[in-house]
Design a protein around this motif. Structure first.
Motif, PDB file in Angstrom:
ATOM      1  N   GLU A 264       0.422  -2.221 -12.258  1.00 50.79           N
ATOM      2  CA  GLU A 264       1.030  -2.402 -10.926  1.00 50.79           C
ATOM      3  C   GLU A 264      -0.046  -3.050  -9.978  1.00 50.79           C
ATOM      4  OE1 GLU A 264       2.937   1.121  -9.421  1.00 50.79           O
ATOM      5  OE2 GLU A 264       3.298   1.979 -11.255  1.00 50.79           O
ATOM      6  N   ARG A 265       0.562  -3.870  -9.086  1.00 49.85           N
ATOM      7  CA  ARG A 265      -0.332  -4.432  -7.996  1.00 49.85           C
ATOM      8  C   ARG A 265       0.270  -3.802  -6.713  1.00 49.85           C
ATOM      9  NH1 ARG A 265      -2.825 -10.689  -7.709  1.00 49.85           N
ATOM     10  NH2 ARG A 265      -3.971 -10.143  -5.941  1.00 49.85           N
ATOM     11  N   TRP A 266      -0.492  -3.398  -5.925  1.00 49.28           N
ATOM     12  CA  TRP A 266      -0.109  -2.733  -4.503  1.00 49.28           C
ATOM     13  C   TRP A 266      -0.848  -3.723  -3.356  1.00 49.28           C
ATOM     14  CZ3 TRP A 266       2.242   2.384  -3.228  1.00 49.28           C
ATOM     15  CH2 TRP A 266       2.774   2.888  -4.481  1.00 49.28           C
ATOM     16  N   ARG A 267      -0.069  -3.945  -2.425  1.00 45.27           N
ATOM     17  CA  ARG A 267      -0.592  -4.812  -1.215  1.00 45.27           C
ATOM     18  C   ARG A 267      -0.296  -3.901   0.009  1.00 45.27           C
ATOM     19  NH1 ARG A 267       0.812  -9.307  -4.234  1.00 45.27           N
ATOM     20  NH2 ARG A 267      -0.818 -10.418  -4.914  1.00 45.27           N
ATOM     21  N   ALA A 268      -1.154  -3.838   1.147  1.00 42.69           N
ATOM     22  CA  ALA A 268      -0.934  -3.295   2.318  1.00 42.69           C
ATOM     23  C   ALA A 268      -1.440  -3.855   3.304  1.00 42.69           C
ATOM     24  CB  ALA A 268      -1.197  -1.691   2.357  1.00 42.69           C
ATOM     25  N   GLY A 269      -0.790  -3.761   4.361  1.00 40.40           N
ATOM     26  CA  GLY A 269      -1.438  -4.548   5.707  1.00 40.40           C
ATOM     27  C   GLY A 269      -1.980  -3.191   6.766  1.00 40.40           C
ATOM     28  N   THR A 270      -1.752  -3.420   7.889  1.00 42.41           N
ATOM     29  CA  THR A 270      -2.402  -2.429   8.660  1.00 42.41           C
ATOM     30  C   THR A 270      -1.316  -1.507   9.401  1.00 42.41           C
ATOM     31  OG1 THR A 270      -2.390  -3.863  10.471  1.00 42.41           O
ATOM     32  CG2 THR A 270      -4.290  -3.894   9.167  1.00 42.41           C
ATOM     33  N   ALA A 271      -0.230  -1.584   9.272  1.00 41.33           N
ATOM     34  CA  ALA A 271       0.790  -0.780   9.935  1.00 41.33           C
ATOM     35  C   ALA A 271       0.885   0.657   9.415  1.00 41.33           C
ATOM     36  CB  ALA A 271       2.353  -1.434   9.561  1.00 41.33           C
ATOM     37  N   GLU A 272       0.729   0.913   8.008  1.00 38.61           N
ATOM     38  CA  GLU A 272       0.545   2.341   7.498  1.00 38.61           C
ATOM     39  C   GLU A 272      -0.310   2.139   6.279  1.00 38.61           C
ATOM     40  OE1 GLU A 272       3.916   3.699   4.988  1.00 38.61           O
ATOM     41  OE2 GLU A 272       4.775   2.803   6.794  1.00 38.61           O
ATOM     42  N   PRO A 273      -0.991   3.137   5.815  1.00 40.05           N
ATOM     43  CA  PRO A 273      -1.875   3.116   4.612  1.00 40.05           C
ATOM     44  C   PRO A 273      -0.894   3.003   3.426  1.00 40.05           C
ATOM     45  CG  PRO A 273      -2.360   4.957   5.919  1.00 40.05           C
ATOM     46  CD  PRO A 273      -1.119   4.490   6.487  1.00 40.05           C
ATOM     47  N   LEU A 274      -1.641   2.548   2.172  1.00 44.66           N
ATOM     48  CA  LEU A 274      -0.709   2.472   0.989  1.00 44.66           C
ATOM     49  C   LEU A 274      -0.926   4.012   0.646  1.00 44.66           C
ATOM     50  CD1 LEU A 274      -2.135   0.129  -1.798  1.00 44.66           C
ATOM     51  CD2 LEU A 274      -1.808   2.870  -2.190  1.00 44.66           C
ATOM     52  N   ARG A 275      -0.055   4.737   0.083  1.00 43.65           N
ATOM     53  CA  ARG A 275      -0.068   6.102  -0.460  1.00 43.65           C
ATOM     54  C   ARG A 275       0.941   6.142  -1.693  1.00 43.65           C
ATOM     55  NH1 ARG A 275       1.462   6.671   5.103  1.00 43.65           N
ATOM     56  NH2 ARG A 275      -0.087   7.953   6.306  1.00 43.65           N
ATOM     57  N   HIS A 276       0.079   6.530  -2.875  1.00 45.11           N
ATOM     58  CA  HIS A 276       0.733   6.580  -4.115  1.00 45.11           C
ATOM     59  C   HIS A 276       0.604   8.009  -4.705  1.00 45.11           C
ATOM     60  CE1 HIS A 276       1.721   5.319  -8.083  1.00 45.11           C
ATOM     61  NE2 HIS A 276       0.501   4.860  -8.430  1.00 45.11           N
ATOM     62  N   SER A 277       1.513   8.615  -5.111  1.00 46.71           N
ATOM     63  CA  SER A 277       1.329   9.628  -5.978  1.00 46.71           C
ATOM     64  C   SER A 277       1.536   9.566  -7.411  1.00 46.71           C
ATOM     65  CB  SER A 277       2.485  10.555  -5.735  1.00 46.71           C
ATOM     66  OG  SER A 277       2.468  10.925  -4.104  1.00 46.71           O
ATOM     67  N   PHE A 278       0.787  10.264  -8.469  1.00 42.64           N
ATOM     68  CA  PHE A 278       0.713   9.833  -9.635  1.00 42.64           C
ATOM     69  C   PHE A 278       0.871  11.398 -10.483  1.00 42.64           C
ATOM     70  CE2 PHE A 278      -3.187   9.095  -7.470  1.00 42.64           C
ATOM     71  CZ  PHE A 278      -4.410   9.933  -8.360  1.00 42.64           C
ATOM     72  N   ALA A 279       0.787  11.374 -11.832  1.00 40.21           N
ATOM     73  CA  ALA A 279       0.925  12.495 -12.753  1.00 40.21           C
ATOM     74  C   ALA A 279      -0.123  12.029 -13.882  1.00 40.21           C
ATOM     75  CB  ALA A 279       2.197  12.689 -13.088  1.00 40.21           C
ATOM     76  N   THR A 280      -0.604  11.030 -13.748  1.00 40.98           N
ATOM     77  CA  THR A 280      -1.460  10.589 -15.148  1.00 40.98           C
ATOM     78  C   THR A 280      -2.615   9.821 -14.513  1.00 40.98           C
ATOM     79  OG1 THR A 280      -1.552   9.481 -17.234  1.00 40.98           O
ATOM     80  CG2 THR A 280      -0.294   8.361 -15.532  1.00 40.98           C
ATOM     81  N   ALA A 281      -3.997   9.695 -15.304  1.00 40.94           N
ATOM     82  CA  ALA A 281      -4.828   9.107 -14.837  1.00 40.94           C
ATOM     83  C   ALA A 281      -4.597   7.498 -14.377  1.00 40.94           C
ATOM     84  CB  ALA A 281      -5.901   9.075 -15.950  1.00 40.94           C
ATOM     85  N   GLN A 282      -5.236   7.144 -13.234  1.00 41.96           N
ATOM     86  CA  GLN A 282      -5.002   5.715 -12.846  1.00 41.96           C
ATOM     87  C   GLN A 282      -6.677   5.022 -12.740  1.00 41.96           C
ATOM     88  OE1 GLN A 282      -1.897   4.849 -11.199  1.00 41.96           O
ATOM     89  NE2 GLN A 282      -1.358   6.498 -12.803  1.00 41.96           N
ATOM     90  N   ILE A 283      -6.568   3.832 -13.338  1.00 43.52           N
ATOM     91  CA  ILE A 283      -7.638   3.209 -13.087  1.00 43.52           C
ATOM     92  C   ILE A 283      -7.593   2.172 -12.185  1.00 43.52           C
ATOM     93  CG2 ILE A 283      -9.032   1.277 -14.308  1.00 43.52           C
ATOM     94  CD1 ILE A 283      -8.017   2.165 -17.009  1.00 43.52           C
ATOM     95  N   LEU A 284      -8.186   2.395 -11.095  1.00 35.92           N
ATOM     96  CA  LEU A 284      -7.995   1.812  -9.725  1.00 35.92           C
ATOM     97  C   LEU A 284      -9.075   0.830  -9.622  1.00 35.92           C
ATOM     98  CD1 LEU A 284      -6.980   1.090  -6.525  1.00 35.92           C
ATOM     99  CD2 LEU A 284      -8.578   3.232  -6.039  1.00 35.92           C
ATOM    100  N   SER A 285      -8.390  -0.822  -9.311  1.00 36.62           N
ATOM    101  CA  SER A 285      -9.415  -1.959  -9.586  1.00 36.62           C
ATOM    102  C   SER A 285      -9.091  -2.585  -8.063  1.00 36.62           C
ATOM    103  CB  SER A 285      -9.427  -2.633 -10.666  1.00 36.62           C
ATOM    104  OG  SER A 285      -9.921  -2.162 -11.886  1.00 36.62           O
ATOM    105  N   ASN A 286     -10.201  -2.933  -7.170  1.00 37.73           N
ATOM    106  CA  ASN A 286      -9.852  -3.645  -6.101  1.00 37.73           C
ATOM    107  C   ASN A 286     -10.018  -5.063  -6.417  1.00 37.73           C
ATOM    108  OD1 ASN A 286      -9.702  -4.246  -3.279  1.00 37.73           O
ATOM    109  ND2 ASN A 286     -11.902  -3.473  -2.805  1.00 37.73           N
TER     110      ASN A 286
END
Length: 368
Positions: free
Chosen positions: A264-286
């Motif tokens: 998945e690709r997530w993008r966020a501006g400055t109005a509110e933070p990106l919030r992500h809930s999950f139940a399996t390991a996540q490889i987060l790459s910036n």
């Protein structure tokens, strides 16, 4: 469950940098990745449990521990309830195709076990981060091409006679099943997610490690094995992904999904933070500017082109925008992919186009 109560926390891992003949300097100069050698780099393996190239934890109480050992010591806390396996099942990479990759394929699971003596093959997906105008990729054998015609064209190195050439555009993703002949580049920058494996068969008369020639006998043996593994009917296409708005200025795009991995690709501006809930390991790459990552009591900056492994025990993550990040993971397809997309109104055929095996049960997707 919070990360501190589980004994796990977000894991920073060593990166393996591969210097191959098709590489360049785009991972450092275009993505901004620091800490890699100042010479031509083709790939950085962001999260790997491949034999001989496994990641090692670099910070915190588990520093110095191989990822393989974390898997064995904390399977549920790392991967989620009910998971069992002997190694981390997802591999992620940045790939700089300053030059064209060799034409090659990776065995599927069945061929890997039958012909290579390996526990699994390598299905993969490419998410295009950047590409020059007019960039293309070779992927899949043209309809109607016979095995004999394919073998003759590979011997002559006449790839366009038998392989499909597809246009490449930044932001699109191609799911590549095992057994699919493929190549991409030049001037293409990719984030790749795949099964944990380095299995492959090449169709080139040169070696990708140093460009040295491949002798006739070795070349013939390589083609013999490749022809035993190729899937003549595999013809995948690029997809733009499926987007869901999840907040004020926060966008979630499902790029690909299958029983082997999802991205998945997530993008966020400055109005509110990106919030992500999950139940399996996540490889987060910036893939954007540096961001602040918070989960439980843990909070650190994640720099450009850096990656972080978030254990399932963390449960949720908050990232302050502006943000542009990727999440790669082993999914429960019903829970993690089909459910959110169906709720957003997407029909099943469109969801199925993200990859393969979208009708598989959660139990089928949680074993490695």
């Amino acid at each position: 469950m919070s990360a501190d109560l589980a004994g796990l926390y977000p894991l920073r891992l060593t990166t393996t940098a591969k210097s191959l003949v098709f590489g360049g300097h785009a991972i450092a100069r275009r993505l901004g990745k620091a800490g890699i050698p100042d010479w031509s780099i083709a790939e950085t393996w962001e999260c790997s449990d491949v034999d001989g190239a496994g990641s090692v934890v670099t910070a915190g109480p588990l520093a110095g521990l191989p990822l393989r050992q974390v898997v064995l010591d904390h399977p549920g806390a790392l991967m989620g309830a009910g998971w069992s396996g002997r190694y981390f099942p997802v591999l992620t990479k940045f790939i700089d195709a300053t030059g064209a990759l060799p034409v090659h394929l990776h065995a599927d699971d069945e061929a890997a076990r039958r012909l290579e003596g390996r526990p699994n093959g390598k299905t993969e997906a490419w998410h295009i981060l950047d590409a020059s105008p007019g960039a293309t990729a070779l992927c899949g054998v043209k309809a109607g091409v016979t095995a004999g015609q394919l073998r003759a064209a590979l011997e002559a190195q006449d790839f366009d006679a038998v392989l499909r050439r597809l246009p490449v555009r930044a932001g699109e993703t191609l799911y590549v099943p095992g057994g699919t002949l493929h190549s991409f580049g030049p001037d293409t920058l990719v984030y790749e997610v795949e099964q944990t494996s380095d299995i492959q068969q090449h169709a080139m008369r040169w070696k990708m490690e140093d460009g040295s020639p491949v002798g006739d006998a070795e070349f013939g043996a390589n083609l013999d094995m490749l022809m035993r593994q190729v899937d003549l009917g595999s013809r995948p296409d690029f997809t733009p992904g499926l987007s869901i708005a999840v907040g004020d200025g926060v966008q979630r795009v499902f790029l690909c999904a299958s029983p082997f991995f999802a991205l998945e690709r997530w993008r966020a501006g400055t109005a509110e933070p990106l919030r992500h809930s999950f139940a399996t390991a996540q490889i987060l790459s910036n893939v954007g500017a540096p961001v602040r990552v918070r989960t439980g009591v843990w909070s650190e900056e994640l720099g450009r082109a850096e990656s972080l492994l978030l254990p399932a025990a963390c449960g949720e993550v908050e990232i302050t925008g502006p943000a542009d990040v990727l999440f790669g993971y082993l999914p429960d397809l019903d829970r993690d992919v089909c459910g959110p997309l169906l709720e957003a109104g997407y029909p099943l055929p469109l969801i199925a186009a993200l990859g393969a095996g979208m009708g598989a049960s959660g139990a089928d997707t949680r074993e490695s």
